[in-house]
Structure formats: structure tokens, C-alpha cells
Design a protein around this motif. Structure first.
Motif, PDB file in Angstrom:
ATOM      1  N   UNK A 176      45.615  49.540  39.231  1.00 12.81           N
ATOM      2  CA  UNK A 176      46.051  49.105  40.549  1.00 12.81           C
ATOM      3  C   UNK A 176      45.119  48.071  41.177  1.00 12.81           C
ATOM      4  N   UNK A 177      44.018  47.740  40.534  1.00  2.85           N
ATOM      5  CA  UNK A 177      43.069  46.782  41.091  1.00  2.85           C
ATOM      6  C   UNK A 177      43.399  45.385  40.584  1.00  2.85           C
ATOM      7  N   UNK A 178      43.626  44.468  41.518  1.00  2.00           N
ATOM      8  CA  UNK A 178      43.834  43.078  41.145  1.00  2.00           C
ATOM      9  C   UNK A 178      42.470  42.394  41.203  1.00  2.00           C
ATOM     10  N   UNK A 179      42.068  41.818  40.108  1.00  2.00           N
ATOM     11  CA  UNK A 179      40.767  41.144  40.046  1.00  2.00           C
ATOM     12  C   UNK A 179      40.931  39.687  40.465  1.00  2.00           C
ATOM     13  N   UNK A 180      39.998  39.209  41.255  1.00  2.00           N
ATOM     14  CA  UNK A 180      39.998  37.812  41.695  1.00  2.00           C
ATOM     15  C   UNK A 180      38.814  37.125  41.040  1.00  2.00           C
ATOM     16  N   UNK A 181      39.108  36.038  40.335  1.00  2.00           N
ATOM     17  CA  UNK A 181      38.075  35.283  39.622  1.00  2.00           C
ATOM     18  C   UNK A 181      38.120  33.844  40.133  1.00  2.00           C
ATOM     19  N   UNK A 211      42.431  42.358  46.737  1.00  3.88           N
ATOM     20  CA  UNK A 211      41.851  43.491  46.026  1.00  3.88           C
ATOM     21  C   UNK A 211      42.701  44.751  46.183  1.00  3.88           C
ATOM     22  N   UNK A 212      43.438  44.846  47.281  1.00  4.46           N
ATOM     23  CA  UNK A 212      44.267  46.027  47.548  1.00  4.46           C
ATOM     24  C   UNK A 212      45.682  45.917  47.002  1.00  4.46           C
ATOM     25  N   UNK A 213      46.084  44.732  46.600  1.00  2.00           N
ATOM     26  CA  UNK A 213      47.458  44.518  46.158  1.00  2.00           C
ATOM     27  C   UNK A 213      47.639  44.939  44.705  1.00  2.00           C
ATOM     28  N   UNK A 214      48.747  45.589  44.435  1.00  2.00           N
ATOM     29  CA  UNK A 214      49.160  45.857  43.062  1.00  2.00           C
ATOM     30  C   UNK A 214      50.456  45.081  42.872  1.00  2.00           C
ATOM     31  N   UNK A 215      50.316  43.789  42.640  1.00  2.00           N
ATOM     32  CA  UNK A 215      51.468  42.892  42.617  1.00  2.00           C
ATOM     33  C   UNK A 215      52.029  42.743  41.215  1.00  2.00           C
ATOM     34  N   UNK A 216      53.290  43.066  41.072  1.00  2.00           N
ATOM     35  CA  UNK A 216      53.961  42.885  39.790  1.00  2.00           C
ATOM     36  C   UNK A 216      54.699  41.555  39.739  1.00  2.00           C
ATOM     37  N   UNK A 217      54.847  40.891  40.900  1.00  2.00           N
ATOM     38  CA  UNK A 217      55.508  39.590  40.972  1.00  2.00           C
ATOM     39  C   UNK A 217      55.238  38.962  42.337  1.00  2.00           C
ATOM     40  N   UNK A 218      55.745  37.756  42.522  1.00  2.25           N
ATOM     41  CA  UNK A 218      55.468  37.029  43.767  1.00  2.25           C
ATOM     42  C   UNK A 218      56.159  37.664  44.969  1.00  2.25           C
ATOM     43  N   UNK A 219      57.262  38.357  44.756  1.00  2.00           N
ATOM     44  CA  UNK A 219      57.948  39.008  45.870  1.00  2.00           C
ATOM     45  C   UNK A 219      57.063  40.075  46.517  1.00  2.00           C
ATOM     46  N   UNK A 278      45.103  27.538  45.710  1.00  2.00           N
ATOM     47  CA  UNK A 278      45.915  27.427  44.497  1.00  2.00           C
ATOM     48  C   UNK A 278      45.354  28.405  43.471  1.00  2.00           C
ATOM     49  N   UNK A 279      46.213  29.301  42.993  1.00  6.81           N
ATOM     50  CA  UNK A 279      45.779  30.343  42.060  1.00  6.81           C
ATOM     51  C   UNK A 279      46.713  30.412  40.866  1.00  6.81           C
ATOM     52  N   UNK A 280      46.194  30.951  39.800  1.00 10.47           N
ATOM     53  CA  UNK A 280      47.004  31.303  38.622  1.00 10.47           C
ATOM     54  C   UNK A 280      46.909  32.819  38.510  1.00 10.47           C
ATOM     55  N   UNK A 281      48.029  33.484  38.712  1.00 11.18           N
ATOM     56  CA  UNK A 281      48.030  34.945  38.693  1.00 11.18           C
ATOM     57  C   UNK A 281      48.723  35.430  37.431  1.00 11.18           C
ATOM     58  N   UNK A 282      48.019  36.288  36.715  1.00 17.71           N
ATOM     59  CA  UNK A 282      48.574  36.942  35.534  1.00 17.71           C
ATOM     60  C   UNK A 282      48.905  38.376  35.950  1.00 17.71           C
ATOM     61  N   UNK A 283      50.175  38.593  36.254  1.00 20.03           N
ATOM     62  CA  UNK A 283      50.584  39.895  36.780  1.00 20.03           C
ATOM     63  C   UNK A 283      50.410  41.009  35.748  1.00 20.03           C
TER      64      UNK A 283
END
Length: 120
Positions: free
Chosen positions: A19-24, A51-59, A87-92
Motif C-alpha cells: 500500500x506504500x507508494x514510493x516517490x523517487x 505516500x498515503x495513496x494506494x493508486x491503481x490508476x489515474x482515476x 511531471x511524473x512517471x508512475x508505475x502503478x
């Protein structure tokens, strides 16, 4: 009984890790707001929300953030009352967010910078 407790700890730890989204990297944020002090609070708020988001997609991200768009495969956040573009590149699938660039609204609108996003 020991095996059961150990099994539950493994399950709980796995859930927490997923559930942790890592930001690099946070360093890019720090470097930017060191030179642009007005951006420190909005960029820091964005960081902790991510850090709190568990995003599976942009919605899912749109439910958390006021303004986020997909542009040429990148996820672009409007930060600080539309003053900055992140501007980010997110790998869900791996819950990883790579910061590619931080620009002011005016910098984002420059044709040279728009071409950089299109060709990356």
C-alpha cells in the motif's frame, strides 16, 4: 500457534508494503524548493499525500488531488494553486512514482519544454 502468529505477521507486512507508494526522489523536490521557496509547502503536501495513496490508476489519483492529467504517458500534477507543474512517471504495478521535472506554469507552457515531454 507460533506458525499462525508468524503467518499473520507475514500477511500484515505484505499488505503494508503493497500500500506504500514510493516517490523517487524527494531530493528533486528539495532541490527545487530550495531555489523556489514559495513551492516548499505545496510540494511537501503533495509528497505526503502520495505516500498515503494506494493508486491503481489515474482515476484514484484524481480522487485525492484537485488536478492531475495524463500527458504523453506522464502524470502531470498542478501544484500550488496551478502555479507549478510536477511531471511524473508512475508505475502503478510497482507503486513507484518517478519525478521527471518540476516547472512553473510559464515554463511548462514553453514550446521547448512541451517537446521534451512529447519525445521522452
Amino acid at each position: 500457534m507460533f506458525a499462525f502468529v508468524a503467518y499473520n505477521e507475514i500477511i500484515l507486512n505484505t499488505v503494508c508494503i503493497e500500500s506504500i507508494l514510493r516517490v523517487i526522489s524527494r531530493k528533486k523536490l528539495r532541490d527545487y524548493y530550495t531555489n523556489n521557496s514559495q513551492s516548499e509547502i505545496p510540494l511537501t503536501e503533495w509528497y505526503y499525500k502520495m505516500l498515503d495513496v494506494n493508486a491503481s490508476n489515474i482515476q484514484v489519483l484524481r480522487q485525492v488531488f484537485n488536478s492531475v492529467d495524463s500527458v504523453y504517458g506522464y502524470t502531470v500534477f498542478n501544484i500550488g494553486g496551478n502555479n507549478y507543474r510536477l511531471i511524473t512517471a508512475i508505475h502503478y504495478n510497482t507503486q513507484t512514482c518517478y519525478i521527471r521535472a518540476i516547472w512553473t506554469h510559464a515554463e511548462y507552457d514553453k514550446p521547448l519544454n512541451k517537446r521534451q515531454i512529447e519525445t521522452r
